[in-house]
Scaffold this motif. Structure first.
Motif, PDB file in Angstrom:
ATOM      1  N   GLY A   1       0.805  -1.204   0.000  1.00  8.68           N
ATOM      2  CA  GLY A   1       0.000   0.000   0.000  1.00  8.68           C
ATOM      3  C   GLY A   1       0.841   1.257   0.000  1.00  8.68           C
ATOM      4  O   GLY A   1       0.523   2.233  -0.699  1.00  8.68           O
ATOM      5  N   ALA A   2       1.919   1.252   0.780  1.00 10.74           N
ATOM      6  CA  ALA A   2       2.783   2.426   0.829  1.00 10.74           C
ATOM      7  C   ALA A   2       3.527   2.634  -0.486  1.00 10.74           C
ATOM      8  O   ALA A   2       3.653   3.761  -0.973  1.00 10.74           O
ATOM      9  CB  ALA A   2       3.775   2.284   1.984  1.00 10.74           C
ATOM     10  N   LEU A   3       4.016   1.544  -1.098  1.00  7.30           N
ATOM     11  CA  LEU A   3       4.819   1.670  -2.309  1.00  7.30           C
ATOM     12  C   LEU A   3       3.966   2.001  -3.531  1.00  7.30           C
ATOM     13  O   LEU A   3       4.381   2.775  -4.404  1.00  7.30           O
ATOM     14  CB  LEU A   3       5.600   0.379  -2.555  1.00  7.30           C
ATOM     15  N   LEU A   4       2.777   1.433  -3.614  1.00  7.69           N
ATOM     16  CA  LEU A   4       1.933   1.629  -4.795  1.00  7.69           C
ATOM     17  C   LEU A   4       0.870   2.709  -4.594  1.00  7.69           C
ATOM     18  O   LEU A   4      -0.002   2.894  -5.453  1.00  7.69           O
ATOM     19  CB  LEU A   4       1.262   0.307  -5.185  1.00  7.69           C
ATOM     20  N   GLY A   5       0.944   3.425  -3.484  1.00  8.57           N
ATOM     21  CA  GLY A   5       0.014   4.523  -3.274  1.00  8.57           C
ATOM     22  C   GLY A   5      -1.424   4.074  -3.107  1.00  8.57           C
ATOM     23  O   GLY A   5      -2.347   4.689  -3.646  1.00  8.57           O
ATOM     24  N   GLU A   6      -1.627   2.989  -2.347  1.00 11.34           N
ATOM     25  CA  GLU A   6      -2.958   2.448  -2.107  1.00 11.34           C
ATOM     26  C   GLU A   6      -3.254   2.483  -0.604  1.00 11.34           C
ATOM     27  O   GLU A   6      -3.057   1.503   0.116  1.00 11.34           O
ATOM     28  CB  GLU A   6      -3.054   1.004  -2.629  1.00 11.34           C
TER      29      GLU A   6
ATOM     30  N   ARG B   1      11.149   4.530  -0.547  1.00 12.17           N
ATOM     31  CA  ARG B   1      10.474   3.230  -0.571  1.00 12.17           C
ATOM     32  C   ARG B   1      10.797   2.450  -1.840  1.00 12.17           C
ATOM     33  O   ARG B   1      10.672   1.226  -1.855  1.00 12.17           O
ATOM     34  CB  ARG B   1       8.964   3.430  -0.443  1.00 12.17           C
ATOM     35  N   ARG B   2      11.190   3.142  -2.886  1.00 14.87           N
ATOM     36  CA  ARG B   2      11.538   2.458  -4.134  1.00 14.87           C
ATOM     37  C   ARG B   2      12.962   1.912  -4.129  1.00 14.87           C
ATOM     38  O   ARG B   2      13.357   1.215  -5.064  1.00 14.87           O
ATOM     39  CB  ARG B   2      11.363   3.419  -5.315  1.00 14.87           C
ATOM     40  N   SER B   3      13.718   2.195  -3.082  1.00 16.83           N
ATOM     41  CA  SER B   3      15.074   1.673  -2.994  1.00 16.83           C
ATOM     42  C   SER B   3      15.050   0.164  -2.793  1.00 16.83           C
ATOM     43  O   SER B   3      14.205  -0.372  -2.076  1.00 16.83           O
ATOM     44  CB  SER B   3      15.819   2.341  -1.831  1.00 16.83           C
ATOM     45  N   THR B   4      15.984  -0.524  -3.410  1.00  7.65           N
ATOM     46  CA  THR B   4      16.087  -1.981  -3.262  1.00  7.65           C
ATOM     47  C   THR B   4      17.105  -2.382  -2.200  1.00  7.65           C
ATOM     48  O   THR B   4      17.451  -3.558  -2.088  1.00  7.65           O
ATOM     49  CB  THR B   4      16.488  -2.628  -4.603  1.00  7.65           C
ATOM     50  N   ALA B   5      17.582  -1.440  -1.406  1.00  9.28           N
ATOM     51  CA  ALA B   5      18.571  -1.752  -0.374  1.00  9.28           C
ATOM     52  C   ALA B   5      18.035  -2.836   0.558  1.00  9.28           C
ATOM     53  O   ALA B   5      16.929  -2.708   1.096  1.00  9.28           O
ATOM     54  CB  ALA B   5      18.911  -0.499   0.428  1.00  9.28           C
ATOM     55  N   PRO B   6      18.764  -3.920   0.757  1.00  9.99           N
ATOM     56  CA  PRO B   6      18.273  -5.013   1.613  1.00  9.99           C
ATOM     57  C   PRO B   6      17.990  -4.537   3.033  1.00  9.99           C
ATOM     58  O   PRO B   6      18.827  -3.891   3.671  1.00  9.99           O
ATOM     59  CB  PRO B   6      19.423  -6.020   1.587  1.00  9.99           C
ATOM     60  N   GLY B   7      16.798  -4.837   3.521  1.00  7.51           N
ATOM     61  CA  GLY B   7      16.461  -4.499   4.893  1.00  7.51           C
ATOM     62  C   GLY B   7      16.212  -3.026   5.148  1.00  7.51           C
ATOM     63  O   GLY B   7      16.181  -2.592   6.303  1.00  7.51           O
ATOM     64  N   LEU B   8      16.036  -2.243   4.096  1.00  6.75           N
ATOM     65  CA  LEU B   8      15.786  -0.816   4.242  1.00  6.75           C
ATOM     66  C   LEU B   8      14.660  -0.556   5.254  1.00  6.75           C
ATOM     67  O   LEU B   8      13.614  -1.215   5.231  1.00  6.75           O
ATOM     68  CB  LEU B   8      15.375  -0.228   2.889  1.00  6.75           C
ATOM     69  N   VAL B   9      14.880   0.424   6.140  1.00  4.53           N
ATOM     70  CA  VAL B   9      13.814   0.896   7.014  1.00  4.53           C
ATOM     71  C   VAL B   9      13.651   2.391   6.801  1.00  4.53           C
ATOM     72  O   VAL B   9      14.609   3.100   6.475  1.00  4.53           O
ATOM     73  CB  VAL B   9      14.091   0.595   8.502  1.00  4.53           C
ATOM     74  N   VAL B  10      12.425   2.864   7.002  1.00  2.00           N
ATOM     75  CA  VAL B  10      12.141   4.276   6.762  1.00  2.00           C
ATOM     76  C   VAL B  10      11.190   4.788   7.833  1.00  2.00           C
ATOM     77  O   VAL B  10      10.277   4.081   8.263  1.00  2.00           O
ATOM     78  CB  VAL B  10      11.544   4.485   5.351  1.00  2.00           C
ATOM     79  N   ALA B  11      11.430   6.005   8.267  1.00  2.00           N
ATOM     80  CA  ALA B  11      10.509   6.704   9.167  1.00  2.00           C
ATOM     81  C   ALA B  11      10.176   8.036   8.532  1.00  2.00           C
ATOM     82  O   ALA B  11      11.069   8.753   8.057  1.00  2.00           O
ATOM     83  CB  ALA B  11      11.135   6.901  10.539  1.00  2.00           C
ATOM     84  N   VAL B  12       8.897   8.379   8.520  1.00  2.00           N
ATOM     85  CA  VAL B  12       8.425   9.608   7.902  1.00  2.00           C
ATOM     86  C   VAL B  12       7.570  10.355   8.912  1.00  2.00           C
ATOM     87  O   VAL B  12       6.654   9.764   9.504  1.00  2.00           O
ATOM     88  CB  VAL B  12       7.604   9.318   6.626  1.00  2.00           C
ATOM     89  N   GLY B  13       7.871  11.637   9.128  1.00  2.00           N
ATOM     90  CA  GLY B  13       7.067  12.408  10.064  1.00  2.00           C
ATOM     91  C   GLY B  13       7.729  13.721  10.405  1.00  2.00           C
ATOM     92  O   GLY B  13       8.717  14.136   9.779  1.00  2.00           O
ATOM     93  N   GLU B  14       7.197  14.347  11.413  1.00  2.00           N
ATOM     94  CA  GLU B  14       7.754  15.608  11.872  1.00  2.00           C
ATOM     95  C   GLU B  14       9.011  15.366  12.709  1.00  2.00           C
ATOM     96  O   GLU B  14       9.156  14.305  13.328  1.00  2.00           O
ATOM     97  CB  GLU B  14       6.711  16.364  12.702  1.00  2.00           C
ATOM     98  N   PRO B  15       9.932  16.326  12.737  1.00  2.00           N
ATOM     99  CA  PRO B  15      11.127  16.161  13.569  1.00  2.00           C
ATOM    100  C   PRO B  15      10.764  15.873  15.025  1.00  2.00           C
ATOM    101  O   PRO B  15       9.811  16.444  15.569  1.00  2.00           O
ATOM    102  CB  PRO B  15      11.843  17.515  13.426  1.00  2.00           C
ATOM    103  N   ASP B  16      11.498  14.934  15.609  1.00  2.00           N
ATOM    104  CA  ASP B  16      11.320  14.572  17.016  1.00  2.00           C
ATOM    105  C   ASP B  16       9.913  14.067  17.327  1.00  2.00           C
ATOM    106  O   ASP B  16       9.407  14.246  18.443  1.00  2.00           O
ATOM    107  CB  ASP B  16      11.667  15.761  17.925  1.00  2.00           C
ATOM    108  N   ALA B  17       9.276  13.411  16.344  1.00  2.00           N
ATOM    109  CA  ALA B  17       7.955  12.829  16.596  1.00  2.00           C
ATOM    110  C   ALA B  17       8.060  11.854  17.766  1.00  2.00           C
ATOM    111  O   ALA B  17       8.959  11.008  17.797  1.00  2.00           O
ATOM    112  CB  ALA B  17       7.441  12.117  15.355  1.00  2.00           C
ATOM    113  N   PRO B  18       7.146  11.944  18.745  1.00  2.00           N
ATOM    114  CA  PRO B  18       7.245  11.085  19.939  1.00  2.00           C
ATOM    115  C   PRO B  18       7.208   9.594  19.570  1.00  2.00           C
ATOM    116  O   PRO B  18       6.406   9.158  18.750  1.00  2.00           O
ATOM    117  CB  PRO B  18       6.001  11.472  20.754  1.00  2.00           C
TER     118      PRO B  18
END
Length: 660
Positions: free
Chosen positions: A410-415, A600-617
Motif C-alpha cells: 500500500g505504501a509503495l503503490l500509493g494504495e 520506498r523504491r530503494s532496493t537496499a536489503p532491509g531498508l527501514v524508513v521513518a516519515v514524520g515531523e522532527p522529534d515525533a514522539p
C-alpha cells in the motif's frame, strides 16, 4: 464415550465432529484415559484444506468398521497442525525419521506417555484396518518391545537437530549459498529442483537482496523467470488472483488447488519487490490481483484473514477451477470461447483430469479490454459452481505476514486502503490474541483459541507491525513489536543465540521442538532474527542487533549448506550485511512525500524508513532530525551514523546507492 470435537474452535476438527470415531482433542484428559484403559493413542494430524486428509476421512473415519476398531482399542486424538504446529513438528520429525518422508494426514501411534512407536501418513481403508489390528496385537502381546521402541524414538527426537557450529554469514558465505542454489535452478521452467514444485518465496527474496548488493544479473534473471512462470501457469488463479499451494509438475501447469494465506502473503511481497527492482508490469498486476483475492476471499468479519481455501469442492479436487473447451464456449459463445481456449491453454485433451484444463496465461492478451470482459464473465460463471470451503481460523503468524505485505504494498503503490486493511488486521490480532500479556496462536469468529503462540507467531507478527509502523508512522506498532520481541528473548532462547519453536513455559511434549528450516514459511528462528534486525534498525538498539546477529550465526552452517531450506535466514543475513539502511524523512507536504516515495523504491536489503515531523514522539529515527531551511529533508543513515541531510530527489538517489 462419544466424539468430543463439537466444541473445538478449529474448522479442521469440526470437519470430524460427526465421525463415528470417538475423537477428542489433544490434552492430558486423552492420555489419562489411555492410561486408565491401558490402550495406545491414535494421533491423526491434518488441516482443513488438505485433500488427502479428506480422502482418509471419507474412506476410514466415516466408516463404521474402522470406527469400531478405533473406539475399542485406542484413544483417538485429532490435531489441527495449523493450530498446534508444536505437536505437528514433534511427530512429523518422528514420521520422517521412521519412514523417510512426511505429509498429511499424519498417522501416529503413541504410548500413553506420548512416545511414538509407529508413524505414517495416509493409509487406504483396508490397509488401515490391518494396521489397527496389528498394532492392537503388538500392544497386547509384545508390550515391552512396543514401549521400548517408543522410549528409544522419543530419546532420539531430542538430538535429531544438528545445526553445526555457529557461523557468521559474510559476503563470501552468502555468495557460496547462492552458487549452490544456482546449481539446482530449473533454467527451462523456473524454480528449483523438479516436481512437485513449491513457490520458493524466501529464496526469491534472498536473490533479490543479493542482486541489490552485487548487481549480478543472473540472480535477477532467476527471480524474473520463476515469477513469470508461476504467474502465467495454472498455479496462479488467472480469474480471481492468488496462488495455489504448489504445482504437481515441473512447469507450474497443474496445482494442488488449496490456497493458503501464508503463500499468498509471502508471494505478494516477492512480486512487489520484483516490481520495485524492475518496474515489471506483470509483477505489479500480480500484486494488485493478489491483494484483491486476499480482501475478497480471505478477509474475516473481524478484519483479519482466514487461513485457507480448500483443495476440494463437493469432495472433488479442482472442481471449481478446471475448464473444458465446451464449457468456455457455453459461457462465452463460439468465437470468444474458442479464442479464450487458445489464450488460456484449454485443450480437448486437457491438462488436468477428465478432459479439463487449468487456466494458463502464457502470453499477454492482444486486447486488454476484451480479456477483462472475458475474465469477468468466466469468474461470474465460476461463482455458480460448487465452491471450496474456507478455513476461517485466524493464525497469528500468517496474519503477521499479511500485515507486512499489505502495509508495504500500500505504501509503495500509493494504495492507502491496503494500509488501512493492514491496520485493521493488526488491531484485531493485538486486541484479541494477546491474553494477559502473552500471545495466542489462533482465533475463530473473534474467539481466541487456547493454544499458545510459537516462535514464528512472535517473529512474523512483529515483522508485520514494524512494516505497518513504517507505512503509517504510528509509534504504537513499533512499541507493540518491541514487546513481542522482549517476550521471545525471555522465553524462546536456547542460551546460545538461537531459538526454540516453543516457549520455556509451554506445554511439555516428548521433546522441545526446534526446526531451523524455512519451508513453506519462515522458521521461528529466522522470523525472529529478521524482526530483531528490523527493530534494531528502527530504534538503534544494539541489544536487539546483537540478538539478530547471534540468531543468524547460530544456524549459519545449516543455512550455507541447505540454502533452499534457509531462504529467510539468508535474506536476513543480506539485510544485516547491508547495514541495514535507515532513512528518516522529516517534513510534510509534496516535497516530503516525494522523498518518502523515492526511499520506498530503494532496493537496499532491509531498508527501514521513518516519515514524520522532527522529534515525533516514540519514533527514534526522527529524533534530532531538524528540517532544512524550514523544508523537508531526508537523512540517510547506516548504523545510526548519518550522512548530511539531502533535500532533492537527485541527491537522495545518490545517497541511497550502495557503497562498496
Amino acid at each position: 464415550m462419544a466424539n468430543r470435537l463439537a466444541s473445538a474452535t478449529s474448522p479442521y476438527l469440526l470437519q470430524h465432529a460427526d465421525n463415528p470415531v470417538h475423537w477428542q482433542e489433544w490434552g492430558e484428559d486423552a492420555f489419562a484415559e489411555a492410561r486408565e484403559r491401558d490402550v495406545p493413542v491414535l494421533l491423526s494430524i491434518g488441516y482443513a484444506a488438505c485433500h488427502w486428509c479428506h480422502v482418509m476421512a471419507h474412506e476410514s473415519f466415516e466408516d463404521p468398521d474402522v470406527a469400531a476398531a478405533l473406539n475399542a482399542g485406542f484413544v483417538s486424538v485429532k490435531v489441527d497442525r495449523e493450530e498446534r504446529p508444536d505437536i505437528d513438528a514433534v511427530y512429523m520429525t518422528a514420521t520422517t525419521a521412521l519412514t523417510g518422508q512426511g505429509g498429511w494426514p499424519m498417522t501416529c501411534f503413541l504410548t500413553p506417555d506420548g512416545e511414538p512407536f509407529f508413524c505414517g501418513t495416509y493409509f487406504p481403508r483396508a490397509q488401515f484396518l490391518e494396521l489397527l489390528a496389528a498394532v492392537s496385537d503388538a500392544w497386547t502381546t509384545n508390550r515391552a518391545e512396543v514401549a521400548g521402541s517408543g522410549a528409544r524414538i522419543a530419546q532420539a527426537l531430542a538430538s535429531v537437530v544438528d545445526l553445526g557450529p555457529a557461523t557468521t554469514l559474510d559476503a563470501a558465505a552468502l555468495d557460496d549459498a547462492t552458487d549452490r542454489l544456482a546449481r539446482t535452478f530449473d533454467r527451462a521452467n523456473g524454480g528449483f529442483g523438479t516436481a512437485p514444485k513449491f513457490p520458493p518465496s524466501m529464496v526469491l527474496e534472498l536473490l533479490l537482496r543479493q542482486h541489490a548488493r552485487t548487481g549480478d544479473q543472473d540472480l535477477l534473471d532467476m527471480v524474473e523467470s520463476t515469477c513469470d512462470a508461476m504467474a502465467r501457469g495454472g498455479m496462479y488463479d488467472q480469474l480471481a488472483g492468488g496462488f495455489a499451494r504448489y504445482s504437481v509438475d515441473a512447469a507450474w501447469v497443474v496445482p494442488h488447488f488449496e490456497k493458503m494465506l501464508y503463500d499468498n502473503a509471502q508471494l505478494l511481497r516477492v512480486y512487489l519487490h520484483l516490481y520495485r527492482a524492475t518496474g515489471s508490469a506483470l509483477a505489479e498486476r500480480v500484486v494488485r490481483e493478489t491483494v484483491v483475492f486476499l480482501l475478497r476471499d480471505l478477509l474475516t468479519e473481524q478484519g483479519a484473514f482466514a487461513s485457507s481455501l480448500d483443495a476440494d469442492a463437493d469432495g472433488v479436487e479442482g472442481l471449481t477451477y478446471a475448464w473444458s473447451p465446451a464449457q468456455l464456449v457455453d459461457v462465452l459463445g463460439g468465437d470468444d470461447g474458442v479464442r479464450a481456449a487458445d489464450l488460456l491453454g484449454v485443450t480437448e485433451q486437457g491438462t488436468f483430469e477428465h478432459g479439463t484444463s487449468t487456466l494458463q496465461l502464457r502470453r499477454d492478451p492482444d486486447d486488454a479490454t476484451w480479456w477483462a470482459g472475458v475474465r469477468e464473465r468466466l469468474l461470474a460463471a465460476r461463482a455458480g459452481r460448487p465452491q471450496p470451503g474456507r478455513d476461517d481460523k485466524v493464525v497469528t503468524s500468517w496474519n503477521g505476514l499479511a500485515i507486512a505485505a499489505l502495509a508495504e504494498a500500500g505504501a509503495l503503490l500509493g494504495e492507502p486502503a491496503w494500509v488501512d486493511a493492514a491496520r485493521r488486521c493488526a488491531d484485531f490480532v493485538l486486541g484479541s490474541h494477546l491474553v494477559d500479556g502473552r500471545l495466542r496462536r489462533t482465533s475463530r469468529d473473534g474467539t481466541v483459541g487456547r493454544a499458545a503462540a510459537v516462535a514464528d507467531d512472535h517473529g512474523n507478527l512483529a515483522e508485520g507491525l514494524l512494516a505497518l509502523h513504517q507505512a503509517t508512522g504510528d509509534p504504537e506498532y513499533l512499541h507493540a513489536a518491541g514487546q513481542l520481541l522482549e517476550t521471545a528473548l525471555a522465553h524462546f532462547g536456547d542460551g546460545a543465540g538461537g531459538f526454540y519453536d516453543v516457549a520455556d513455559d509451554a506445554e511439555r511434549l516428548v521433546t522441545r521442538p526446534r526446526d531451523p528450516a524455512d519451508n513453506a514459511e519462515p522458521s521461528g528462528q529466522s522470523a525472529l532474527a529478521g524482526a530483531l534486525l528490523t527493530y534494531a534498525a528502527l530504534t538503534g538498539s544494539t541489544r536487539h542487533r546483537d540478538a539478530a546477529d547471534a540468531a543468524v550465526a547460530s544456524v549459519g552452517t545449516f543455512a550455507q549448506q541447505n540454502p533452499r531450506f534457509a531462504g529467510w535466514t539468508l535474506a536476513v543475513a543480506e539485510a544485516a550485511l547491508a547495514g541495514p539502511l535507515q532513512v528518516a524523512v522529516v517534513g510534510e507536504g509534496t516535497a516530503a512525500a516525494e522523498l518518502a516515495m523515492l526511499t520506498r523504491r530503494s532496493t537496499a536489503p532491509g531498508l527501514v524508513v521513518a516519515v514524520g515531523e522532527p522529534d515525533a514522539p516514540g519514533v527514534p529515527l526522527l529524533a534530532d532530525r531538524p528540517l532544512v531551511n524550514g523544508g523537508a529533508a531526508a537523512y540517510v543513515c547506516r548504523g545510526f551514523v548519518c550522512d548530511l541531510p539531502v533535500t532533492t530527489p537527485d541527491d537522495l538517489t545518490r545517497a541511497l546507492m550502495p557503497r562498496t
